[in-house]
Design an enzyme around this catalytic site. Structure first.
Site, PDB file in Angstrom:
ATOM      1  N   HIS A 195       0.874  -1.174   0.000  1.00 24.64           N
ATOM      2  CA  HIS A 195       0.000   0.000   0.000  1.00 24.64           C
ATOM      3  C   HIS A 195       0.915   1.229   0.000  1.00 24.64           C
ATOM      4  O   HIS A 195       2.026   1.174   0.539  1.00 24.64           O
ATOM      5  CB  HIS A 195      -0.836  -0.050   1.288  1.00 24.64           C
ATOM      6  CG  HIS A 195      -1.923   0.961   1.393  1.00 24.64           C
ATOM      7  ND1 HIS A 195      -1.684   2.264   1.759  1.00 24.64           N
ATOM      8  CD2 HIS A 195      -3.255   0.859   1.211  1.00 24.64           C
ATOM      9  CE1 HIS A 195      -2.830   2.916   1.804  1.00 24.64           C
ATOM     10  NE2 HIS A 195      -3.805   2.091   1.467  1.00 24.64           N
TER      11      HIS A 195
ATOM     12  N   GLN B 148      -4.397  -5.020   6.971  1.00 22.20           N
ATOM     13  CA  GLN B 148      -5.384  -6.020   6.552  1.00 22.20           C
ATOM     14  C   GLN B 148      -5.160  -7.351   7.278  1.00 22.20           C
ATOM     15  O   GLN B 148      -6.039  -8.214   7.264  1.00 22.20           O
ATOM     16  CB  GLN B 148      -5.278  -6.275   5.041  1.00 22.20           C
ATOM     17  CG  GLN B 148      -5.456  -5.053   4.166  1.00 22.20           C
ATOM     18  CD  GLN B 148      -6.879  -4.559   4.128  1.00 22.20           C
ATOM     19  OE1 GLN B 148      -7.829  -5.286   4.437  1.00 22.20           O
ATOM     20  NE2 GLN B 148      -7.067  -3.306   3.761  1.00 22.20           N
TER      21      GLN B 148
ATOM     22  N   CYS C 136      -4.792   2.351  -3.683  1.00 26.51           N
ATOM     23  CA  CYS C 136      -3.535   2.885  -3.119  1.00 26.51           C
ATOM     24  C   CYS C 136      -2.386   1.908  -3.325  1.00 26.51           C
ATOM     25  O   CYS C 136      -1.488   1.800  -2.465  1.00 26.51           O
ATOM     26  CB  CYS C 136      -3.670   3.210  -1.628  1.00 26.51           C
ATOM     27  SG  CYS C 136      -4.754   4.564  -1.295  1.00 26.51           S
TER      28      CYS C 136
ATOM     29  N   LYS D 246     -10.114  -1.051  10.499  1.00 30.90           N
ATOM     30  CA  LYS D 246     -10.226  -2.223   9.619  1.00 30.90           C
ATOM     31  C   LYS D 246     -10.465  -3.500  10.415  1.00 30.90           C
ATOM     32  O   LYS D 246     -10.544  -4.586   9.865  1.00 30.90           O
ATOM     33  CB  LYS D 246      -8.962  -2.362   8.765  1.00 30.90           C
ATOM     34  CG  LYS D 246      -8.819  -1.221   7.745  1.00 30.90           C
ATOM     35  CD  LYS D 246      -7.669  -1.450   6.830  1.00 30.90           C
ATOM     36  CE  LYS D 246      -7.188  -0.175   6.180  1.00 30.90           C
ATOM     37  NZ  LYS D 246      -8.042   0.297   5.093  1.00 30.90           N
TER      38      LYS D 246
HETATM   39  N1  PMP Z   1      -1.800  -0.702   4.601  1.00 34.71           N
HETATM   40  C1  PMP Z   1      -2.749  -1.408   3.969  1.00 34.71           C
HETATM   41  C2  PMP Z   1      -2.396  -2.751   3.391  1.00 34.71           C
HETATM   42  C3  PMP Z   1      -4.036  -0.898   3.888  1.00 34.71           C
HETATM   43  O1  PMP Z   1      -5.000  -1.601   3.262  1.00 34.71           O
HETATM   44  C4  PMP Z   1      -4.330   0.368   4.454  1.00 34.71           C
HETATM   45  C5  PMP Z   1      -5.706   0.993   4.353  1.00 34.71           C
HETATM   46  N2  PMP Z   1      -6.300   0.897   3.106  1.00 34.71           N
HETATM   47  C6  PMP Z   1      -3.314   1.050   5.125  1.00 34.71           C
HETATM   48  C7  PMP Z   1      -2.055   0.486   5.174  1.00 34.71           C
HETATM   49  C8  PMP Z   1      -3.558   2.359   5.814  1.00 34.71           C
HETATM   50  O2  PMP Z   1      -4.268   2.124   7.013  1.00 34.71           O
HETATM   51  P1  PMP Z   1      -4.906   3.313   7.858  1.00 34.71           P
HETATM   52  O3  PMP Z   1      -6.192   3.668   7.191  1.00 34.71           O
HETATM   53  O4  PMP Z   1      -5.129   2.729   9.224  1.00 34.71           O
HETATM   54  O5  PMP Z   1      -3.937   4.424   7.889  1.00 34.71           O
END
Ligand code: PMP
Length: 406
Positions: free
Chosen positions: A123, A203, A364, A226
Protein backbone atom coordinates in the site's frame (compact mmCIF):
# COMPACT_ATOMS: atom_id res chain seq x y z
CA UNK A 1 -19.63 -25.07 15.20
CA UNK A 2 -22.20 -23.43 12.93
CA UNK A 3 -21.35 -19.85 12.22
CA UNK A 4 -24.49 -17.87 13.03
CA UNK A 5 -24.27 -15.08 10.48
CA UNK A 6 -27.85 -13.85 11.10
CA UNK A 7 -27.06 -13.26 14.75
CA UNK A 8 -23.79 -11.56 13.82
CA UNK A 9 -25.48 -9.29 11.27
CA UNK A 10 -27.93 -8.14 13.92
CA UNK A 11 -24.95 -6.81 15.89
CA UNK A 12 -24.11 -4.35 13.06
CA UNK A 13 -26.84 -1.67 12.85
CA UNK A 14 -25.65 -0.22 9.53
CA UNK A 15 -26.15 -3.50 7.68
CA UNK A 16 -29.94 -3.41 7.91
CA UNK A 17 -30.34 -0.19 5.93
CA UNK A 18 -31.34 0.33 2.33
CA UNK A 19 -29.22 2.15 -0.25
CA UNK A 20 -30.95 3.47 -3.40
CA UNK A 21 -34.02 1.58 -2.21
CA UNK A 22 -32.14 -1.76 -2.13
CA UNK A 23 -30.83 -3.67 0.89
CA UNK A 24 -27.22 -2.67 1.44
CA UNK A 25 -24.63 -5.23 0.31
CA UNK A 26 -21.42 -4.01 1.88
CA UNK A 27 -18.37 -5.43 0.14
CA UNK A 28 -15.90 -2.65 0.92
CA UNK A 29 -14.43 -4.10 4.08
CA UNK A 30 -10.87 -3.70 2.85
CA UNK A 31 -11.35 0.06 2.95
CA UNK A 32 -13.08 0.01 6.32
CA UNK A 33 -15.15 -2.48 8.29
CA UNK A 34 -18.52 -1.76 9.85
CA UNK A 35 -18.83 -1.44 13.63
CA UNK A 36 -20.82 -3.66 15.97
CA UNK A 37 -23.27 -1.94 18.32
CA UNK A 38 -21.06 -2.63 21.35
CA UNK A 39 -18.35 -0.42 19.80
CA UNK A 40 -20.86 2.38 19.19
CA UNK A 41 -22.13 1.93 22.76
CA UNK A 42 -18.60 2.25 24.15
CA UNK A 43 -18.15 5.58 22.35
CA UNK A 44 -21.51 6.91 23.53
CA UNK A 45 -20.99 5.71 27.09
CA UNK A 46 -17.53 7.26 27.22
CA UNK A 47 -18.74 10.67 26.00
CA UNK A 48 -21.85 10.69 28.18
CA UNK A 49 -20.38 9.29 31.41
CA UNK A 50 -16.61 9.28 31.58
CA UNK A 51 -15.00 11.78 29.26
CA UNK A 52 -12.01 13.62 30.68
CA UNK A 53 -8.48 13.98 29.41
CA UNK A 54 -6.16 11.20 30.51
CA UNK A 55 -2.91 11.08 32.50
CA UNK A 56 -3.06 14.67 33.73
CA UNK A 57 -6.03 14.87 36.06
CA UNK A 58 -6.48 14.12 39.74
CA UNK A 59 -10.27 14.08 39.49
CA UNK A 60 -12.46 11.01 39.24
CA UNK A 61 -13.38 11.22 35.58
CA UNK A 62 -9.78 11.68 34.50
CA UNK A 63 -8.83 8.72 36.61
CA UNK A 64 -11.55 6.57 35.02
CA UNK A 65 -10.59 7.76 31.53
CA UNK A 66 -6.95 6.93 32.17
CA UNK A 67 -7.82 3.49 33.49
CA UNK A 68 -9.99 2.75 30.44
CA UNK A 69 -7.20 3.85 28.12
CA UNK A 70 -4.56 1.75 29.85
CA UNK A 71 -6.95 -1.18 30.06
CA UNK A 72 -7.40 -0.88 26.28
CA UNK A 73 -3.64 -1.12 25.92
CA UNK A 74 -3.70 -4.35 27.93
CA UNK A 75 -6.53 -5.70 25.72
CA UNK A 76 -4.43 -5.00 22.62
CA UNK A 77 -1.41 -6.62 24.27
CA UNK A 78 -3.39 -9.78 24.90
CA UNK A 79 -4.93 -9.71 21.42
CA UNK A 80 -1.53 -9.75 19.70
CA UNK A 81 0.34 -11.59 22.47
CA UNK A 82 2.95 -8.90 23.04
CA UNK A 83 5.23 -9.38 26.05
CA UNK A 84 4.45 -6.05 27.66
CA UNK A 85 2.07 -3.10 27.40
CA UNK A 86 5.10 -0.85 26.92
CA UNK A 87 5.33 -2.38 23.45
CA UNK A 88 1.84 -1.15 22.52
CA UNK A 89 1.76 2.38 21.13
CA UNK A 90 -1.53 3.95 20.19
CA UNK A 91 -1.43 5.91 16.94
CA UNK A 92 -4.05 7.32 14.60
CA UNK A 93 -3.87 4.32 12.26
CA UNK A 94 -1.61 1.97 10.35
CA UNK A 95 -0.28 4.85 8.24
CA UNK A 96 0.84 6.73 11.35
CA UNK A 97 2.37 3.56 12.81
CA UNK A 98 4.47 3.01 9.69
CA UNK A 99 5.50 6.68 9.52
CA UNK A 100 6.58 6.48 13.14
CA UNK A 101 8.91 3.57 12.42
CA UNK A 102 10.20 5.02 9.14
CA UNK A 103 11.08 8.22 10.96
CA UNK A 104 12.34 6.99 14.34
CA UNK A 105 14.00 3.74 13.27
CA UNK A 106 15.35 5.65 10.28
CA UNK A 107 16.86 8.34 12.52
CA UNK A 108 18.58 5.76 14.70
CA UNK A 109 19.65 3.11 12.26
CA UNK A 110 19.57 4.23 8.59
CA UNK A 111 22.39 6.27 7.10
CA UNK A 112 23.82 7.19 3.72
CA UNK A 113 24.27 4.15 1.49
CA UNK A 114 22.06 1.90 3.65
CA UNK A 115 19.18 -0.02 2.14
CA UNK A 116 15.49 -0.50 2.87
CA UNK A 117 13.44 -3.22 1.17
CA UNK A 118 9.71 -2.95 0.51
CA UNK A 119 7.62 -5.36 -1.52
CA UNK A 120 6.05 -4.59 -4.86
CA UNK A 121 2.57 -5.16 -3.43
CA UNK A 122 2.70 -2.55 -0.68
CA UNK A 123 0.00 0.00 0.00
CA UNK A 124 1.29 3.54 -0.62
CA UNK A 125 1.36 3.88 3.19
CA UNK A 126 4.17 1.35 3.28
CA UNK A 127 6.10 2.83 0.37
CA UNK A 128 6.06 6.60 0.68
CA UNK A 129 7.31 6.88 4.30
CA UNK A 130 10.31 4.74 3.31
CA UNK A 131 10.93 6.83 0.20
CA UNK A 132 10.90 9.96 2.33
CA UNK A 133 13.37 8.33 4.71
CA UNK A 134 15.65 7.23 1.86
CA UNK A 135 15.62 10.72 0.38
CA UNK A 136 16.40 12.26 3.75
CA UNK A 137 19.24 9.85 4.50
CA UNK A 138 20.52 9.21 0.97
CA UNK A 139 19.67 5.57 1.44
CA UNK A 140 18.46 3.16 -1.24
CA UNK A 141 14.96 1.71 -1.60
CA UNK A 142 14.87 -1.80 -3.06
CA UNK A 143 11.82 -3.77 -4.14
CA UNK A 144 10.93 -7.41 -3.53
CA UNK A 145 8.81 -8.44 -6.54
CA UNK A 146 5.73 -10.68 -6.78
CA UNK A 147 4.84 -13.09 -9.57
CA UNK A 148 1.81 -12.86 -11.85
CA UNK A 149 -0.35 -14.81 -9.39
CA UNK A 150 0.40 -12.27 -6.71
CA UNK A 151 2.79 -14.44 -4.69
CA UNK A 152 5.81 -12.65 -3.27
CA UNK A 153 9.07 -14.03 -4.68
CA UNK A 154 10.50 -14.56 -1.22
CA UNK A 155 13.54 -16.47 -2.54
CA UNK A 156 14.70 -13.20 -4.17
CA UNK A 157 15.37 -11.82 -0.70
CA UNK A 158 18.63 -13.76 -0.70
CA UNK A 159 19.88 -11.58 -3.57
CA UNK A 160 18.29 -8.37 -2.33
CA UNK A 161 19.59 -8.41 1.23
CA UNK A 162 23.13 -7.06 1.58
CA UNK A 163 25.20 -5.98 4.55
CA UNK A 164 23.73 -2.49 4.04
CA UNK A 165 20.11 -3.66 4.45
CA UNK A 166 18.56 -2.28 7.63
CA UNK A 167 14.86 -3.06 7.44
CA UNK A 168 12.26 -4.85 5.33
CA UNK A 169 8.73 -3.43 5.25
CA UNK A 170 6.12 -5.88 4.01
CA UNK A 171 2.40 -6.31 4.33
CA UNK A 172 0.81 -9.29 6.04
CA UNK A 173 -2.15 -9.30 3.65
CA UNK A 174 -2.30 -7.37 0.37
CA UNK A 175 -5.28 -5.03 0.20
CA UNK A 176 -5.52 -5.22 -3.59
CA UNK A 177 -4.55 -8.84 -4.35
CA UNK A 178 -5.73 -10.58 -1.20
CA UNK A 179 -2.40 -12.42 -0.89
CA UNK A 180 -1.55 -13.65 2.60
CA UNK A 181 2.21 -13.31 2.75
CA UNK A 182 4.49 -15.82 4.51
CA UNK A 183 5.64 -13.19 6.97
CA UNK A 184 7.03 -15.66 9.50
CA UNK A 185 9.34 -17.02 6.81
CA UNK A 186 10.29 -13.51 5.66
CA UNK A 187 11.06 -12.44 9.23
CA UNK A 188 13.22 -15.53 9.83
CA UNK A 189 15.14 -14.89 6.59
CA UNK A 190 15.65 -11.22 7.51
CA UNK A 191 16.77 -12.02 11.03
CA UNK A 192 19.29 -14.53 9.74
CA UNK A 193 20.99 -11.48 8.16
CA UNK A 194 20.44 -9.21 11.17
CA UNK A 195 17.77 -7.23 9.29
CA UNK A 196 14.67 -5.90 11.09
CA UNK A 197 11.13 -6.29 9.76
CA UNK A 198 8.08 -4.04 9.91
CA UNK A 199 4.86 -5.83 9.07
CA UNK A 200 2.00 -3.71 7.75
CA UNK A 201 -0.88 -5.53 9.41
CA UNK A 202 -3.62 -3.12 8.29
CA UNK A 203 -5.38 -6.02 6.55
CA UNK A 204 -3.60 -8.82 8.36
CA UNK A 205 -4.39 -8.22 12.03
CA UNK A 206 -7.81 -9.81 11.64
CA UNK A 207 -6.57 -12.70 9.54
CA UNK A 208 -6.42 -15.32 12.26
CA UNK A 209 -5.09 -15.26 15.78
CA UNK A 210 -2.17 -12.86 15.89
CA UNK A 211 0.93 -13.68 17.90
CA UNK A 212 3.72 -11.15 17.42
CA UNK A 213 6.10 -13.18 19.61
CA UNK A 214 5.59 -16.31 17.54
CA UNK A 215 6.10 -14.28 14.34
CA UNK A 216 9.11 -12.62 15.95
CA UNK A 217 8.04 -9.36 14.21
CA UNK A 218 10.11 -6.32 15.15
CA UNK A 219 7.25 -3.93 14.35
CA UNK A 220 3.62 -4.65 13.49
CA UNK A 221 1.22 -1.89 12.39
CA UNK A 222 -2.51 -2.19 13.05
CA UNK A 223 -5.45 -0.17 11.78
CA UNK A 224 -8.38 0.12 14.21
CA UNK A 225 -11.04 0.88 11.64
CA UNK A 226 -10.23 -2.22 9.62
CA UNK A 227 -10.78 -4.54 12.57
CA UNK A 228 -14.31 -3.40 13.53
CA UNK A 229 -13.06 -0.48 15.65
CA UNK A 230 -13.48 3.24 15.05
CA UNK A 231 -11.49 5.46 12.70
CA UNK A 232 -8.64 7.55 14.02
CA UNK A 233 -7.08 4.84 16.16
CA UNK A 234 -4.34 2.38 15.36
CA UNK A 235 -1.53 0.55 17.04
CA UNK A 236 2.16 0.16 16.59
CA UNK A 237 3.63 -2.92 18.21
CA UNK A 238 7.40 -2.75 18.58
CA UNK A 239 9.87 -4.91 20.45
CA UNK A 240 10.77 -3.13 23.66
CA UNK A 241 14.53 -3.22 23.09
CA UNK A 242 14.07 -1.55 19.69
CA UNK A 243 11.57 1.05 20.89
CA UNK A 244 14.04 1.96 23.60
CA UNK A 245 16.79 2.56 21.07
CA UNK A 246 14.85 4.81 18.69
CA UNK A 247 14.02 8.49 19.28
CA UNK A 248 10.51 9.95 19.57
CA UNK A 249 8.90 11.02 16.31
CA UNK A 250 6.65 13.81 17.56
CA UNK A 251 7.17 16.19 20.44
CA UNK A 252 4.52 17.53 22.80
CA UNK A 253 2.67 16.85 26.02
CA UNK A 254 2.66 13.38 27.60
CA UNK A 255 5.79 12.19 25.78
CA UNK A 256 8.13 14.12 28.06
CA UNK A 257 9.53 13.54 31.54
CA UNK A 258 10.88 17.08 32.12
CA UNK A 259 11.06 20.17 29.94
CA UNK A 260 13.30 23.20 30.23
CA UNK A 261 14.63 25.51 27.55
CA UNK A 262 18.03 23.91 27.98
CA UNK A 263 17.00 20.26 27.83
CA UNK A 264 13.99 17.99 27.57
CA UNK A 265 13.96 14.42 28.81
CA UNK A 266 11.52 11.91 27.46
CA UNK A 267 8.87 9.81 29.12
CA UNK A 268 9.23 6.04 29.39
CA UNK A 269 7.66 3.58 26.94
CA UNK A 270 5.09 3.59 25.52
CA UNK A 271 4.36 7.27 26.29
CA UNK A 272 7.55 8.45 24.60
CA UNK A 273 5.75 7.85 21.31
CA UNK A 274 2.36 9.29 22.25
CA UNK A 275 2.62 13.08 22.03
CA UNK A 276 -0.48 15.19 22.68
CA UNK A 277 -3.95 14.14 23.75
CA UNK A 278 -4.36 10.53 22.79
CA UNK A 279 -7.49 9.20 21.15
CA UNK A 280 -8.43 7.49 24.41
CA UNK A 281 -12.06 6.99 23.43
CA UNK A 282 -10.96 5.44 20.15
CA UNK A 283 -8.62 3.16 22.09
CA UNK A 284 -11.40 2.05 24.45
CA UNK A 285 -13.73 1.42 21.50
CA UNK A 286 -11.00 -0.50 19.69
CA UNK A 287 -10.61 -2.70 22.77
CA UNK A 288 -14.36 -3.38 22.65
CA UNK A 289 -14.04 -4.29 18.96
CA UNK A 290 -11.19 -6.72 19.65
CA UNK A 291 -13.14 -8.38 22.45
CA UNK A 292 -16.17 -8.58 20.19
CA UNK A 293 -14.11 -10.24 17.46
CA UNK A 294 -12.78 -12.74 20.00
CA UNK A 295 -16.32 -13.46 21.20
CA UNK A 296 -17.40 -14.20 17.63
CA UNK A 297 -14.47 -16.61 17.37
CA UNK A 298 -11.57 -15.43 15.21
CA UNK A 299 -10.79 -18.84 13.76
CA UNK A 300 -14.44 -19.54 12.97
CA UNK A 301 -14.79 -16.10 11.37
CA UNK A 302 -11.73 -16.63 9.17
CA UNK A 303 -12.94 -20.11 8.19
CA UNK A 304 -16.29 -18.64 7.21
CA UNK A 305 -14.63 -15.81 5.25
CA UNK A 306 -12.54 -18.38 3.40
CA UNK A 307 -15.75 -20.23 2.47
CA UNK A 308 -17.17 -16.96 1.16
CA UNK A 309 -13.95 -16.34 -0.77
CA UNK A 310 -14.15 -19.75 -2.43
CA UNK A 311 -17.85 -19.31 -3.22
CA UNK A 312 -17.37 -15.80 -4.61
CA UNK A 313 -14.35 -16.82 -6.67
CA UNK A 314 -16.14 -19.77 -8.25
CA UNK A 315 -19.35 -17.79 -8.83
CA UNK A 316 -17.59 -14.80 -10.39
CA UNK A 317 -15.53 -17.05 -12.65
CA UNK A 318 -18.76 -18.33 -14.26
CA UNK A 319 -19.02 -14.89 -15.91
CA UNK A 320 -17.45 -14.94 -19.35
CA UNK A 321 -14.69 -12.37 -19.72
CA UNK A 322 -14.21 -11.89 -15.98
CA UNK A 323 -10.59 -11.94 -14.89
CA UNK A 324 -9.44 -12.13 -11.28
CA UNK A 325 -6.33 -10.12 -10.47
CA UNK A 326 -4.57 -11.89 -7.62
CA UNK A 327 -4.68 -15.66 -7.54
CA UNK A 328 -2.06 -16.36 -4.90
CA UNK A 329 -1.80 -19.74 -3.18
CA UNK A 330 -2.80 -18.25 0.18
CA UNK A 331 -5.56 -15.66 -0.10
CA UNK A 332 -7.92 -13.83 2.16
CA UNK A 333 -11.44 -12.70 1.24
CA UNK A 334 -10.40 -9.87 -1.08
CA UNK A 335 -11.21 -10.32 -4.77
CA UNK A 336 -10.00 -7.85 -7.38
CA UNK A 337 -11.41 -8.33 -10.86
CA UNK A 338 -12.03 -6.84 -14.29
CA UNK A 339 -14.74 -7.68 -16.80
CA UNK A 340 -13.81 -7.30 -20.46
CA UNK A 341 -13.16 -3.64 -21.22
CA UNK A 342 -15.63 -2.30 -18.70
CA UNK A 343 -14.01 0.46 -16.68
CA UNK A 344 -14.00 -0.29 -12.94
CA UNK A 345 -15.64 3.11 -12.20
CA UNK A 346 -18.57 2.30 -14.50
CA UNK A 347 -18.95 -1.09 -12.83
CA UNK A 348 -18.79 0.49 -9.37
CA UNK A 349 -21.29 3.26 -10.14
CA UNK A 350 -23.87 0.88 -11.58
CA UNK A 351 -23.46 -1.71 -8.81
CA UNK A 352 -23.97 1.12 -6.31
CA UNK A 353 -27.40 1.78 -7.82
CA UNK A 354 -28.19 -1.85 -6.97
CA UNK A 355 -27.20 -1.24 -3.35
CA UNK A 356 -23.87 -3.03 -3.75
CA UNK A 357 -20.84 -1.21 -2.30
CA UNK A 358 -17.55 -2.30 -3.85
CA UNK A 359 -14.35 -0.28 -4.34
CA UNK A 360 -12.80 0.67 -7.65
CA UNK A 361 -9.46 2.13 -8.65
CA UNK A 362 -5.87 1.43 -7.67
CA UNK A 363 -6.59 0.76 -3.97
CA UNK A 364 -3.54 2.88 -3.12
CA UNK A 365 -1.31 0.26 -4.75
CA UNK A 366 -0.28 1.88 -8.03
CA UNK A 367 2.80 -0.38 -8.41
CA UNK A 368 0.48 -3.41 -8.30
CA UNK A 369 -1.59 -1.94 -11.10
CA UNK A 370 1.60 -1.14 -13.05
CA UNK A 371 2.70 -4.78 -12.64
CA UNK A 372 -0.45 -5.95 -14.43
CA UNK A 373 -0.52 -3.02 -16.87
CA UNK A 374 -3.99 -1.93 -15.74
CA UNK A 375 -5.49 1.33 -14.43
CA UNK A 376 -7.40 -0.24 -11.61
CA UNK A 377 -9.71 -3.05 -10.57
CA UNK A 378 -13.11 -3.65 -9.06
CA UNK A 379 -12.56 -4.97 -5.56
CA UNK A 380 -15.01 -6.92 -3.44
CA UNK A 381 -13.66 -7.38 0.08
CA UNK A 382 -15.75 -9.59 2.32
CA UNK A 383 -16.17 -9.82 6.07
CA UNK A 384 -17.71 -12.42 8.37
CA UNK A 385 -21.06 -10.61 8.34
CA UNK A 386 -21.44 -11.09 4.58
CA UNK A 387 -23.44 -13.94 3.08
CA UNK A 388 -23.57 -16.18 0.04
CA UNK A 389 -26.88 -14.53 -0.90
CA UNK A 390 -25.06 -11.20 -1.08
CA UNK A 391 -22.42 -12.77 -3.31
CA UNK A 392 -25.22 -14.04 -5.58
CA UNK A 393 -26.48 -10.44 -5.81
CA UNK A 394 -23.00 -9.24 -6.77
CA UNK A 395 -22.71 -11.89 -9.47
CA UNK A 396 -26.17 -11.01 -10.85
CA UNK A 397 -25.23 -7.32 -10.72
CA UNK A 398 -21.98 -7.85 -12.60
CA UNK A 399 -23.85 -9.89 -15.23
CA UNK A 400 -26.35 -7.03 -15.69
CA UNK A 401 -23.57 -4.47 -16.08
CA UNK A 402 -21.92 -6.72 -18.63
CA UNK A 403 -25.17 -6.93 -20.60
CA UNK A 404 -25.50 -3.14 -20.54
CA UNK A 405 -22.04 -2.80 -22.08
CA UNK A 406 -22.47 -5.65 -24.57
N1 PMP B 1 -1.80 -0.70 4.60
C1 PMP B 1 -2.75 -1.41 3.97
C2 PMP B 1 -2.40 -2.75 3.39
C3 PMP B 1 -4.04 -0.90 3.89
O1 PMP B 1 -5.00 -1.60 3.26
C4 PMP B 1 -4.33 0.37 4.45
C5 PMP B 1 -5.71 0.99 4.35
N2 PMP B 1 -6.30 0.90 3.11
C6 PMP B 1 -3.31 1.05 5.13
C7 PMP B 1 -2.06 0.49 5.17
C8 PMP B 1 -3.56 2.36 5.81
O2 PMP B 1 -4.27 2.12 7.01
P1 PMP B 1 -4.91 3.31 7.86
O3 PMP B 1 -6.19 3.67 7.19
O4 PMP B 1 -5.13 2.73 9.22
O5 PMP B 1 -3.94 4.42 7.89
Amino acid sequence: MVFNVDKIRSDFPILSQQVHGKPLVYFDNGATTQKPKCVLDTIEHFYTKINANIHRGVHKLSDESTKAYEQARETVRQFINAKSTCEIIFTSGATASINLVAFSFGEAFVGEGDEVIVSEMEHHSNIVPWQLLCERKKAKLKVLPFDDNGDLMVEKLDELITNRTKIIAVNHVSNSLGTVNPIKQIIAKAHAHGVKVLVDGAQGAKHGILDVQDLDADFYAISGHKIYGPTGIGVLYGKQELLEQIPPWQGGGDMIATVSFEKTTFNELPFKFEAGTANYIGAAALATALKYYQSVGIEAAVRYENELLEYATQSLLTINGLRIIGTAKEKTSIISFLVGNIHPFDMGMILDKMGIAIRTGTHCTEPVMAHFGIDGTVRASLAFYNTKEEIDKLVEGVKKVKMMFA
